[in-house]
Design a protein around this motif. Structure first.
Motif, PDB file in Angstrom:
ATOM      1  N   THR A   1       0.825  -1.205   0.000  1.00 31.57           N
ATOM      2  CA  THR A   1       0.000   0.000   0.000  1.00 31.57           C
ATOM      3  C   THR A   1       0.858   1.253   0.000  1.00 31.57           C
ATOM      4  OG1 THR A   1      -1.739  -1.170   1.220  1.00 31.57           O
ATOM      5  CG2 THR A   1      -1.844   1.229   1.227  1.00 31.57           C
ATOM      6  N   ALA A   2       1.950   1.240   0.778  1.00 29.27           N
ATOM      7  CA  ALA A   2       2.833   2.403   0.873  1.00 29.27           C
ATOM      8  C   ALA A   2       3.467   2.744  -0.474  1.00 29.27           C
ATOM      9  CB  ALA A   2       3.909   2.155   1.917  1.00 29.27           C
ATOM     10  N   LYS A   3       3.620   1.754  -1.341  1.00 29.36           N
ATOM     11  CA  LYS A   3       4.164   1.998  -2.682  1.00 29.36           C
ATOM     12  C   LYS A   3       3.148   2.703  -3.576  1.00 29.36           C
ATOM     13  CE  LYS A   3       7.185  -2.101  -2.704  1.00 29.36           C
ATOM     14  NZ  LYS A   3       7.412  -3.425  -3.337  1.00 29.36           N
ATOM     15  N   LYS A   4       1.859   2.496  -3.280  1.00 25.80           N
ATOM     16  CA  LYS A   4       0.803   3.020  -4.147  1.00 25.80           C
ATOM     17  C   LYS A   4       0.175   4.312  -3.625  1.00 25.80           C
ATOM     18  CE  LYS A   4      -0.362  -1.732  -5.442  1.00 25.80           C
ATOM     19  NZ  LYS A   4      -1.381  -2.819  -5.345  1.00 25.80           N
ATOM     20  N   VAL A   5       0.308   4.548  -2.327  1.00 26.87           N
ATOM     21  CA  VAL A   5      -0.300   5.731  -1.711  1.00 26.87           C
ATOM     22  C   VAL A   5       0.806   6.661  -1.229  1.00 26.87           C
ATOM     23  CG1 VAL A   5      -1.771   6.573   0.151  1.00 26.87           C
ATOM     24  CG2 VAL A   5      -2.334   4.421  -0.989  1.00 26.87           C
ATOM     25  N   ASP A   6       0.732   7.910  -1.640  1.00 27.51           N
ATOM     26  CA  ASP A   6       1.724   8.897  -1.211  1.00 27.51           C
ATOM     27  C   ASP A   6       1.370   9.341   0.204  1.00 27.51           C
ATOM     28  OD1 ASP A   6       3.720  10.754  -1.081  1.00 27.51           O
ATOM     29  OD2 ASP A   6       2.661  12.275  -2.257  1.00 27.51           O
ATOM     30  N   ALA A   7       1.974   8.712   1.180  1.00 26.53           N
ATOM     31  CA  ALA A   7       1.644   8.985   2.577  1.00 26.53           C
ATOM     32  C   ALA A   7       2.904   9.289   3.383  1.00 26.53           C
ATOM     33  CB  ALA A   7       0.915   7.783   3.187  1.00 26.53           C
ATOM     34  N   GLU A   8       2.776  10.175   4.373  1.00 26.25           N
ATOM     35  CA  GLU A   8       3.918  10.559   5.203  1.00 26.25           C
ATOM     36  C   GLU A   8       4.170   9.571   6.330  1.00 26.25           C
ATOM     37  OE1 GLU A   8       4.542  14.867   5.994  1.00 26.25           O
ATOM     38  OE2 GLU A   8       2.465  15.049   5.328  1.00 26.25           O
ATOM     39  N   PHE A   9       3.160   8.799   6.688  1.00 30.70           N
ATOM     40  CA  PHE A   9       3.306   7.840   7.781  1.00 30.70           C
ATOM     41  C   PHE A   9       2.193   6.811   7.672  1.00 30.70           C
ATOM     42  CE2 PHE A   9       0.086  10.665   9.317  1.00 30.70           C
ATOM     43  CZ  PHE A   9      -0.690   9.935  10.205  1.00 30.70           C
TER      44      PHE A   9
ATOM     45  N   ILE B   1       8.662   4.079   6.085  1.00 30.65           N
ATOM     46  CA  ILE B   1       7.994   5.295   6.543  1.00 30.65           C
ATOM     47  C   ILE B   1       7.727   5.168   8.045  1.00 30.65           C
ATOM     48  CG2 ILE B   1       6.911   5.869   4.330  1.00 30.65           C
ATOM     49  CD1 ILE B   1       4.316   4.612   5.356  1.00 30.65           C
ATOM     50  N   PRO B   2       7.550   6.296   8.745  1.00 31.49           N
ATOM     51  CA  PRO B   2       7.239   6.221  10.179  1.00 31.49           C
ATOM     52  C   PRO B   2       5.904   5.503  10.407  1.00 31.49           C
ATOM     53  CG  PRO B   2       7.874   8.449   9.552  1.00 31.49           C
ATOM     54  CD  PRO B   2       7.679   7.688   8.278  1.00 31.49           C
ATOM     55  N   VAL B   3       5.837   4.757  11.489  1.00 31.67           N
ATOM     56  CA  VAL B   3       4.622   4.012  11.821  1.00 31.67           C
ATOM     57  C   VAL B   3       4.293   4.240  13.289  1.00 31.67           C
ATOM     58  CG1 VAL B   3       3.538   1.726  12.000  1.00 31.67           C
ATOM     59  CG2 VAL B   3       5.089   2.232  10.089  1.00 31.67           C
ATOM     60  N   ILE B   4       3.011   4.493  13.564  1.00 36.21           N
ATOM     61  CA  ILE B   4       2.549   4.522  14.944  1.00 36.21           C
ATOM     62  C   ILE B   4       1.493   3.430  15.118  1.00 36.21           C
ATOM     63  CG2 ILE B   4       2.971   6.989  15.234  1.00 36.21           C
ATOM     64  CD1 ILE B   4      -0.081   7.407  15.096  1.00 36.21           C
ATOM     65  N   THR B   5       1.326   2.965  16.334  1.00 36.36           N
ATOM     66  CA  THR B   5       0.286   1.985  16.623  1.00 36.36           C
ATOM     67  C   THR B   5      -0.558   2.499  17.781  1.00 36.36           C
ATOM     68  OG1 THR B   5       1.773   0.764  18.115  1.00 36.36           O
ATOM     69  CG2 THR B   5       1.629   0.011  15.825  1.00 36.36           C
ATOM     70  N   VAL B   6      -1.854   2.199  17.712  1.00 33.85           N
ATOM     71  CA  VAL B   6      -2.785   2.599  18.767  1.00 33.85           C
ATOM     72  C   VAL B   6      -3.506   1.335  19.223  1.00 33.85           C
ATOM     73  CG1 VAL B   6      -4.642   4.160  19.439  1.00 33.85           C
ATOM     74  CG2 VAL B   6      -3.102   4.797  17.558  1.00 33.85           C
ATOM     75  N   GLU B   7      -3.292   0.961  20.479  1.00 39.47           N
ATOM     76  CA  GLU B   7      -3.783  -0.333  20.962  1.00 39.47           C
ATOM     77  C   GLU B   7      -5.231  -0.261  21.438  1.00 39.47           C
ATOM     78  OE1 GLU B   7      -1.092  -2.705  23.311  1.00 39.47           O
ATOM     79  OE2 GLU B   7       0.600  -1.435  22.713  1.00 39.47           O
TER      80      GLU B   7
ATOM     81  N   GLU C   1       2.002  18.489   9.383  1.00 42.89           N
ATOM     82  CA  GLU C   1       2.954  19.584   9.580  1.00 42.89           C
ATOM     83  C   GLU C   1       2.645  20.355  10.857  1.00 42.89           C
ATOM     84  OE1 GLU C   1       6.491  21.259   8.470  1.00 42.89           O
ATOM     85  OE2 GLU C   1       5.425  19.596   7.502  1.00 42.89           O
ATOM     86  N   ALA C   2       1.354  20.513  11.150  1.00 43.05           N
ATOM     87  CA  ALA C   2       0.957  21.206  12.383  1.00 43.05           C
ATOM     88  C   ALA C   2       1.413  20.418  13.612  1.00 43.05           C
ATOM     89  CB  ALA C   2      -0.558  21.392  12.413  1.00 43.05           C
ATOM     90  N   VAL C   3       1.305  19.100  13.549  1.00 43.06           N
ATOM     91  CA  VAL C   3       1.766  18.255  14.659  1.00 43.06           C
ATOM     92  C   VAL C   3       3.272  18.434  14.848  1.00 43.06           C
ATOM     93  CG1 VAL C   3       1.978  15.889  15.503  1.00 43.06           C
ATOM     94  CG2 VAL C   3      -0.091  16.591  14.288  1.00 43.06           C
TER      95      VAL C   3
ATOM     96  N   ARG D   1       4.233  12.398  20.506  1.00 45.15           N
ATOM     97  CA  ARG D   1       5.475  11.717  20.907  1.00 45.15           C
ATOM     98  C   ARG D   1       6.327  11.374  19.690  1.00 45.15           C
ATOM     99  NH1 ARG D   1       2.225   7.715  24.951  1.00 45.15           N
ATOM    100  NH2 ARG D   1       2.287   8.992  26.845  1.00 45.15           N
ATOM    101  N   LYS D   2       5.677  10.996  18.609  1.00 46.62           N
ATOM    102  CA  LYS D   2       6.391  10.533  17.420  1.00 46.62           C
ATOM    103  C   LYS D   2       6.858  11.690  16.534  1.00 46.62           C
ATOM    104  CE  LYS D   2       7.544   7.108  14.540  1.00 46.62           C
ATOM    105  NZ  LYS D   2       8.460   6.014  14.916  1.00 46.62           N
ATOM    106  N   PHE D   3       5.991  12.709  16.348  1.00 44.41           N
ATOM    107  CA  PHE D   3       6.264  13.678  15.282  1.00 44.41           C
ATOM    108  C   PHE D   3       6.568  15.101  15.744  1.00 44.41           C
ATOM    109  CE2 PHE D   3       3.513  10.447  13.183  1.00 44.41           C
ATOM    110  CZ  PHE D   3       4.436  10.001  12.240  1.00 44.41           C
ATOM    111  N   ALA D   4       6.172  15.486  16.951  1.00 43.87           N
ATOM    112  CA  ALA D   4       6.435  16.866  17.391  1.00 43.87           C
ATOM    113  C   ALA D   4       7.943  17.101  17.465  1.00 43.87           C
ATOM    114  CB  ALA D   4       5.782  17.128  18.743  1.00 43.87           C
ATOM    115  N   GLU D   5       8.391  18.184  16.858  1.00 42.87           N
ATOM    116  CA  GLU D   5       9.820  18.467  16.748  1.00 42.87           C
ATOM    117  C   GLU D   5      10.283  19.461  17.809  1.00 42.87           C
ATOM    118  OE1 GLU D   5      10.285  19.828  12.764  1.00 42.87           O
ATOM    119  OE2 GLU D   5       9.914  17.847  11.869  1.00 42.87           O
TER     120      GLU D   5
END
Length: 347
Positions: free
Chosen positions: A81-89, A118-124, A199-201, A144-148
């Motif tokens: 899917t990541a190859k077909k969808v232009d996604a940031e994460f 690509i970055p991956v987050i999980t939500v349990e 980007e806002a995150v 936690r993952k993306f805020a700079e």
């Protein structure tokens, strides 16, 4: 039977709340299920499908995939899917299936990031909790993952936490919030997950203040305060003039407000602006100590709700239209205020 619903519908579950926060962030959202939970999210719990698309997929788990814990198959699907969808994460959201088989989400995240690039987050999520718990966990994972770090604070920037259609009952709530905050002098409004992208995150540290419009955003606001020193305010800026006029007529009456806590508190404040009133806030969802008054009530069952109203002697009840169905003997005034997570009706 405890928890039996005779008149109300089941409320939106935690995986729906998680998917709602992620909807506009430009990622790939994978619901770790066989298809049913994704169908509920897309068919019932996400009204933005009417106006915009989002990359939400079902993992399509088969019986043996679930029984044997074949995470490699899920990762292969995500890689394709990541190859077909232009996604940031990408985000993988749990459901009852991975909860029952004790899926190791941290291992799944590491495997997916290594294979997909690509970055991956999980939500349990478990599917047994309510939507706001899924929202709360997702906000925290995102920051936690993306805020700079090392971002300069901009006095004209404000962040908004807790804004989803599930809580605010509108697919255009971000525009209304932006309009209100613009009048207060803010030029940049980061409405996280609704109107603002990833980007806002990333730039969350530039906000001079955060506004929490629903309890699901409170822990994230506290996290950002601890990490960046960003102060926060809990407020609900979306009461329209029409409802305010109705509320101002309730001074001196005994009123029960049933909604998410932040909205209920704002309604209570508006009633009291017109004069003294005995107002109780009740909620089926998060009830934080920060916004709670001594008389406020945590609702847990339909029967408890009906009995509380029957014994309470309320002149007026304010809540979603659907809730009135459970109040078979109530004869007082009822003012309908939409809560999408309860009824699936937009305001």
């Amino acid at each position: 039977m405890k928890g039996l619903l005779k008149y109300l519908s089941p409320f939106a579950p935690d995986q729906s709340g998680a998917a709602s926060v992620l909807y506009e962030l430009g990622g790939i959202t994978v619901i770790c299920d066989a298809g049913g939970c994704t169908g509920n999210i897309c068919g019932f719990d996400e009204p933005r499908w009417f106006v915009r698309k989002s990359a939400i997929f079902s993992a399509g788990l088969r019986d043996m995939d679930a029984i044997l814990g074949r995470d490699d198959r899920l990762v292969e699907k995500l890689k394709d899917t990541a190859k077909k969808v232009d996604a940031e994460f990408a985000a993988v959201i749990g459901t009852p299936v991975p909860a029952v088989i004790a899926t190791d989400f941290q291992a799944l995240k590491r495997m997916a990031e290594k294979r997909c690039g690509i970055p991956v987050i999980t939500v349990e999520c478990t599917g047994t909790r309510i939507y706001d718990e899924g929202e709360e966990e997702t906000y925290l994972e995102l920051f936690r993952k993306f805020a700079e770090d090392q971002k300069e604070v901009n006095a004209k920037t404000i962040g908004v936490l807790g804004a989803t259609p599930l809580d605010l009952g509108s697919i255009h709530a971000d525009r209304e919030i932006h309009e209100v905050l613009s009048k207060q002098g803010y030029e940049n409004v980061f409405c996280y997950g609704m109107g603002s992208g990833l980007e806002a995150v990333k730039n969350a540290g530039t906000a001079a203040k955060n506004l929490v419009v629903a309890p699901a955003g409170l822990k994230a606001a506290q996290y950002l305060q601890k990490r960046f020193g960003t102060p926060y305010e809990v407020s609900y800026p979306l009461l329209g003039e029409e409802i305010k006029e109705q509320l101002h007529k309730l001074a001196g009456k005994k009123v029960l407000v049933v909604h998410q806590q932040t909205a209920a508190n704002e309604i209570r404040k508006e009633i009291r602006r017109a004069g003294e009133a005995d107002v109780t806030a009740a909620t089926w969802f998060m009830l934080t100590e920060e916004g709670k008054e001594p008389q406020d009530v945590q609702l847990t069952t339909e029967k408890q709700f009906a009995e509380y109203v029957e014994q309470g002697g309320f002149d007026v009840i304010i809540g979603d239209r659907l809730l009135k169905r459970a109040l078979r003997t109530y004869q007082g005034e009822y003012i309908a205020v939409s809560h999408f997570a309860v009824s699936g009706e937009l305001g």
